[in-house]
Motif scaffolding. Structure first.
Motif, PDB file in Angstrom:
ATOM      1  N   MET A 189      -6.930   9.029 -27.405  1.00  0.00           N
ATOM      2  CA  MET A 189      -7.929   9.580 -28.331  1.00  0.00           C
ATOM      3  C   MET A 189      -7.248  10.602 -29.239  1.00  0.00           C
ATOM      4  O   MET A 189      -6.276  11.263 -28.844  1.00  0.00           O
ATOM      5  CB  MET A 189      -9.061  10.258 -27.564  1.00  0.00           C
ATOM      6  CG  MET A 189      -9.730   9.392 -26.506  1.00  0.00           C
ATOM      7  SD  MET A 189     -10.741   8.070 -27.192  1.00  0.00           S
ATOM      8  CE  MET A 189     -12.079   9.033 -27.887  1.00  0.00           C
ATOM      9  N   THR A 190      -7.763  10.726 -30.457  1.00  0.00           N
ATOM     10  CA  THR A 190      -7.257  11.731 -31.393  1.00  0.00           C
ATOM     11  C   THR A 190      -8.357  12.084 -32.381  1.00  0.00           C
ATOM     12  O   THR A 190      -9.293  11.297 -32.591  1.00  0.00           O
ATOM     13  CB  THR A 190      -6.017  11.224 -32.153  1.00  0.00           C
ATOM     14  OG1 THR A 190      -5.573  12.239 -33.064  1.00  0.00           O
ATOM     15  CG2 THR A 190      -6.344   9.969 -32.950  1.00  0.00           C
ATOM     16  N   SER A 191      -8.234  13.252 -32.975  1.00  0.00           N
ATOM     17  CA  SER A 191      -9.238  13.669 -33.966  1.00  0.00           C
ATOM     18  C   SER A 191      -8.962  13.091 -35.344  1.00  0.00           C
ATOM     19  O   SER A 191      -9.824  13.117 -36.217  1.00  0.00           O
ATOM     20  CB  SER A 191      -9.276  15.198 -34.064  1.00  0.00           C
ATOM     21  OG  SER A 191      -8.008  15.710 -34.451  1.00  0.00           O
ATOM     22  N   SER A 192      -7.749  12.548 -35.570  1.00  0.00           N
ATOM     23  CA  SER A 192      -7.418  11.981 -36.879  1.00  0.00           C
ATOM     24  C   SER A 192      -6.330  10.939 -36.717  1.00  0.00           C
ATOM     25  O   SER A 192      -5.274  11.221 -36.146  1.00  0.00           O
ATOM     26  CB  SER A 192      -6.938  13.079 -37.841  1.00  0.00           C
ATOM     27  OG  SER A 192      -6.531  12.538 -39.076  1.00  0.00           O
ATOM     28  N   VAL A 193      -6.572   9.727 -37.205  1.00  0.00           N
ATOM     29  CA  VAL A 193      -5.565   8.676 -37.126  1.00  0.00           C
ATOM     30  C   VAL A 193      -4.461   8.961 -38.140  1.00  0.00           C
ATOM     31  O   VAL A 193      -4.669   9.680 -39.122  1.00  0.00           O
ATOM     32  CB  VAL A 193      -6.183   7.292 -37.403  1.00  0.00           C
ATOM     33  CG1 VAL A 193      -7.219   6.954 -36.364  1.00  0.00           C
ATOM     34  CG2 VAL A 193      -6.791   7.240 -38.806  1.00  0.00           C
ATOM     35  N   PRO A 194      -3.262   8.430 -37.930  1.00  0.00           N
ATOM     36  CA  PRO A 194      -2.180   8.653 -38.893  1.00  0.00           C
ATOM     37  C   PRO A 194      -2.563   8.192 -40.298  1.00  0.00           C
ATOM     38  O   PRO A 194      -3.155   7.126 -40.477  1.00  0.00           O
ATOM     39  CB  PRO A 194      -1.032   7.805 -38.322  1.00  0.00           C
ATOM     40  CG  PRO A 194      -1.326   7.686 -36.872  1.00  0.00           C
ATOM     41  CD  PRO A 194      -2.818   7.658 -36.768  1.00  0.00           C
ATOM     42  N   GLU A 235       1.542  -2.018 -35.221  1.00  0.00           N
ATOM     43  CA  GLU A 235       1.390  -3.393 -34.738  1.00  0.00           C
ATOM     44  C   GLU A 235       0.515  -3.429 -33.485  1.00  0.00           C
ATOM     45  O   GLU A 235       0.775  -2.734 -32.492  1.00  0.00           O
ATOM     46  CB  GLU A 235       2.774  -3.985 -34.426  1.00  0.00           C
ATOM     47  CG  GLU A 235       2.752  -5.488 -34.167  1.00  0.00           C
ATOM     48  CD  GLU A 235       2.470  -6.277 -35.433  1.00  0.00           C
ATOM     49  OE1 GLU A 235       1.979  -7.406 -35.322  1.00  0.00           O
ATOM     50  OE2 GLU A 235       2.731  -5.753 -36.542  1.00  0.00           O
ATOM     51  N   ASN A 236      -0.563  -4.256 -33.521  1.00  0.00           N
ATOM     52  CA  ASN A 236      -1.479  -4.465 -32.392  1.00  0.00           C
ATOM     53  C   ASN A 236      -2.204  -3.193 -31.954  1.00  0.00           C
ATOM     54  O   ASN A 236      -2.632  -3.082 -30.801  1.00  0.00           O
ATOM     55  CB  ASN A 236      -0.727  -5.050 -31.180  1.00  0.00           C
ATOM     56  CG  ASN A 236      -0.219  -6.457 -31.450  1.00  0.00           C
ATOM     57  OD1 ASN A 236      -0.840  -7.205 -32.186  1.00  0.00           O
ATOM     58  ND2 ASN A 236       0.924  -6.793 -30.868  1.00  0.00           N
ATOM     59  N   VAL A 237      -2.315  -2.226 -32.858  1.00  0.00           N
ATOM     60  CA  VAL A 237      -3.033  -0.988 -32.555  1.00  0.00           C
ATOM     61  C   VAL A 237      -4.361  -1.003 -33.310  1.00  0.00           C
ATOM     62  O   VAL A 237      -4.389  -1.218 -34.523  1.00  0.00           O
ATOM     63  CB  VAL A 237      -2.216   0.259 -32.949  1.00  0.00           C
ATOM     64  CG1 VAL A 237      -3.014   1.532 -32.666  1.00  0.00           C
ATOM     65  CG2 VAL A 237      -0.902   0.283 -32.185  1.00  0.00           C
ATOM     66  N   LEU A 238      -5.454  -0.812 -32.602  1.00  0.00           N
ATOM     67  CA  LEU A 238      -6.775  -0.766 -33.207  1.00  0.00           C
ATOM     68  C   LEU A 238      -7.272   0.672 -33.237  1.00  0.00           C
ATOM     69  O   LEU A 238      -7.053   1.437 -32.291  1.00  0.00           O
ATOM     70  CB  LEU A 238      -7.763  -1.632 -32.421  1.00  0.00           C
ATOM     71  CG  LEU A 238      -7.422  -3.119 -32.280  1.00  0.00           C
ATOM     72  CD1 LEU A 238      -8.516  -3.824 -31.481  1.00  0.00           C
ATOM     73  CD2 LEU A 238      -7.256  -3.763 -33.646  1.00  0.00           C
ATOM     74  N   ALA A 239      -7.940   1.036 -34.319  1.00  0.00           N
ATOM     75  CA  ALA A 239      -8.528   2.373 -34.439  1.00  0.00           C
ATOM     76  C   ALA A 239     -10.043   2.234 -34.507  1.00  0.00           C
ATOM     77  O   ALA A 239     -10.565   1.444 -35.296  1.00  0.00           O
ATOM     78  CB  ALA A 239      -8.004   3.079 -35.690  1.00  0.00           C
TER      79      ALA A 239
END
Length: 650
Positions: free
Chosen positions: A585-590, A543-547
């Motif tokens: 930051m992450t190298s791969s979104v869930p 919810e309310n998270v943008l990638a």
């Protein structure tokens, strides 16, 4: 005699009848000629010989007369059949015009059933049955290097490993490498992020792909120091560059280098990915790095090959196993036991392009077939009910001389006319839904663009229509054939619904209900599964998270430290925005693809048993506040801190 009986007689007994008639005519002429010679004074024996001599070659004349008479009889019978068939068609249309409601219900039912089957067959024809649109596509293979650890079908190839294998293999006409990356393309308005296939110079030659415009890569363009060049995919050229016919020779900037467009690909499926542009390996800033190019362990390349003519997959598999064993023995450091890397194995490219799509679309075809069977049963029931009103008509026609075969043909003509019209409507429905089918098929294979309504699909639709017409038209006709005389005697339609028809109607109803229940149960299970999936807790809160994907210029950010510094600056600026509560930051979104790596590990002070392979895990990189940002709770311990840098304890 009816035309149907005449054709039947011609097929089975006309030749003997014609032969007897011809022999009788010849015998009559010989007898008359003999009498003339006797009247002229010749003895009877000499008269018969003279008659035969004057007549000529009796056998040849007899054969020629038979041939002419047979041809005439066949032409006459065919003409009579076509005339009778035309009468049946006219009568069928007149009959259906008198029952517009019945005809409309049947047409809609058949259009849905035949249309569904035609639509699914167009997918299967375009994806599973059609040959690859590559020259000699049956000899193209994907060369896998599997791993027993984690059941990975292909761990990929390191550049030096690939080159060594290509040199030693004896069954390939060519072997090429492939991987893809995302780069920013400059030179035509706003910068564009493009999926880029990085390939050997011989890639398109080995794959059997000829360009639509210009040329593909040539030998030497994948060597260090070669001028940067690009080949555009057809979709990118058409959709993003407006199909510019003068695109060949134009330049674009990518990775701080000027690239020249040398060609445009035809509209064919790409494998294993749909790319926007292609570049040689020498132009890729990652692949051209010395530590990557000279590596035996950085495996990221996919390998494709073309088998030599006459080489089966089994022979290629034996050759690959030999070469793999040789490489494993020569470079043991590149094949540690913990990785479980096995022998290279070939896989048909056609099978790979359709492997994930085959089960899904075969199940859909079976489901569409059940829908068509239900439609046939429904229409057959409608025809049986209609026959109750037409029994007296059929009985009167029988009394006036119409044979059982003639009536059966009339009923089959009516059902076939409805089936063909319904098939035409179904074909329009299938064509209208082609865009949705292509979008659905694109999730399973890159061959979705090949789905269309071609000659094979039209032939399938016609065949299904004719078979459907015979199927639902024959059952009511056969059930009514034995009751026509009794219906004329009784004079009541209600009194003439015999046991045979009641049994057939009951059988059709039971079959229809059983098939409908099968489909309903399958649909219910699918809906239940979707509801359950929606109720599954994914372990994070979206919810309310943008990638946002942030690709970097590989020519500018050449080291891990430069990349880390960039992302720290980016996070600091984004966190300063008033509407941003948290940033990570992450190298791969869930649940995303890519950005994860498989590695072996060992727990300190817990030695492994003798000969046991170390466990493996997938890992990805993440920054401070990553778990808080996506709403992943911590059961114990803490998350990452800003102090967890290179100099801190791991």
């Amino acid at each position: 005699m009816s035309p149907s009986k005449r054709i039947f007689r011609l097929t089975l007994g006309k030749r003997d009848s014609v032969a007897r008639s011809v022999r009788g005519e010849i015998a009559f002429h010989l007898e008359m000629r003999t009498r003339e010679f006797i009247a002229a004074g010749l003895p009877p024996e000499q008269a018969r010989e003279a008659a035969r001599a004057s007549f000529g070659d009796i056998a040849a004349i007899e054969a020629e007369c038979e041939r002419v008479d047979l041809r005439r009889a066949r032409t006459q019978s065919w003409s009579e059949f076509m005339l009778s068939f035309a009468q049946d068609l006219r009568y069928a249309f007149r009959t259906l015009r008198k029952s517009p409601g019945f005809a409309l219900v049947v047409l809609v039912t058949l259009a849905l059933g035949i249309g569904a089957n035609t639509a699914i067959f167009s997918v299967i024809n375009g994806i599973l049955l059609r040959r690859l649109p590559y020259e000699g596509g049956d000899r193209l293979v994907l060369v896998r290097q599997p791993s027993s650890v984690g059941s990975r079908p292909d761990v990929g190839w390191a550049p030096l490993e690939f080159n060594e294998f290509r040199t030693q293999s004896k069954v390939l006409d060519g072997m090429v490498e492939y991987h893809n990356m995302s780069f920013s393309l400059y030179g035509r308005g706003e910068p564009q992020q493009v999926q880029t296939g990085v390939v050997s110079a011989e890639f398109f030659k080995v794959m059997g792909v000829n360009p639509l415009l210009g040329r593909t890569f040539v030998a030497g363009e994948d060597q260090p120091g070669a001028a940067p060049v690009l080949v555009l995919s057809h979709a990118f050229w058409k959709n993003k560059l407006g199909g510019d016919p003068a695109i060949v020779g134009q330049t674009f900037e990518m990775n701080d280098r000027v690239h020249t467009v040398v060609g445009v690909l035809p509209p064919i499926p790409q494998y294993p990915d749909e790319n926007d542009v292609y570049m040689p390996v020498s132009s890729c800033p990652f692949r051209s790095q010395e530590q990557v190019s000279n590596s035996w362990t950085i495996r990221f390349v996919q390998a494709f090959g073309r088998l030599k003519p006459g080489v089966p997959l089994a022979q290629a598999q034996a050759d690959f196993k030999t070469v793999s064993s040789r490489l494993h023995a020569a470079h043991p450091e590149a094949y540690p036991a913990g990785r479980g890397i096995g022998d290279a194995a070939p896989a048909s490219l056609h099978e790979e392009l359709t492997r994930s799509a085959r089960p899904t679309f075969l199940v859909l075809l079976g489901t569409a077939g059940l829908v068509l069977l239900i439609a046939c049963a429904n229409v057959a029931n409608l025809f049986l009910a209609r026959m109750a009103r037409r029994e007296r008509e059929m009985a009167v026609r029988t009394a006036l001389g119409a044979g059982r075969g003639r009536l059966l043909r009339q009923l089959l003509t009516e059902s076939t006319v409805l089936a063909v019209i319904g098939g035409g409507l179904g074909l329009l429905l299938a064509a209208g839904g082609l865009g949705l089918l292509k979008g659905f098929a694109a999730r399973f294979t890159t061959r979705a663009a090949e789905i269309d309504i071609d000659g094979s699909v039209l032939a399938f639709a016609l065949a299904v229509s004719l078979l459907t017409g015979f199927a639902f038209g024959a059952m009511p006709a056969l059930s009514a054939a034995g009751e026509l005389v009794s219906s004329l005697k009784e004079g009541s339609a209600a009194a003439t619904i015999g046991v045979r028809r009641m049994r057939m109607r009951a059988l059709l109803i039971v079959s229809q209900v059983a098939l409908a229940f099968m489909l309903l149960i399958g649909a219910g299970l699918m809906v239940r599964s979707l509801i359950k999936l929606q109720q599954v807790d994914p372990g994070f809160d979206p919810e309310n998270v943008l990638a946002i994907d942030v690709p970097l210029n590989w020519s500018k950010y050449t080291s891990p430290q430069l990349r880390r510094d960039f992302f720290r600056r980016l996070m600091d600026r984004v966190r300063g925005e008033p509407d941003v509560r948290m940033m990570a930051m992450t190298s791969s979104v869930p649940l995303g693809e890519g950005g994860t790596f498989q590695r072996t590990f060992q727990i300190q002070d817990r030695p492994l048993p003798e000969g046991a392979a170390p466990p493996t895990t997938l890992f990805q990189s993440a920054s401070v506040d990553y778990f808080k940002t996506i709403g992943v709770p911590l059961l114990e311990g803490r998350g990452f801190l800003d102090a967890d840098r290179d100099s801190a304890p791991p």
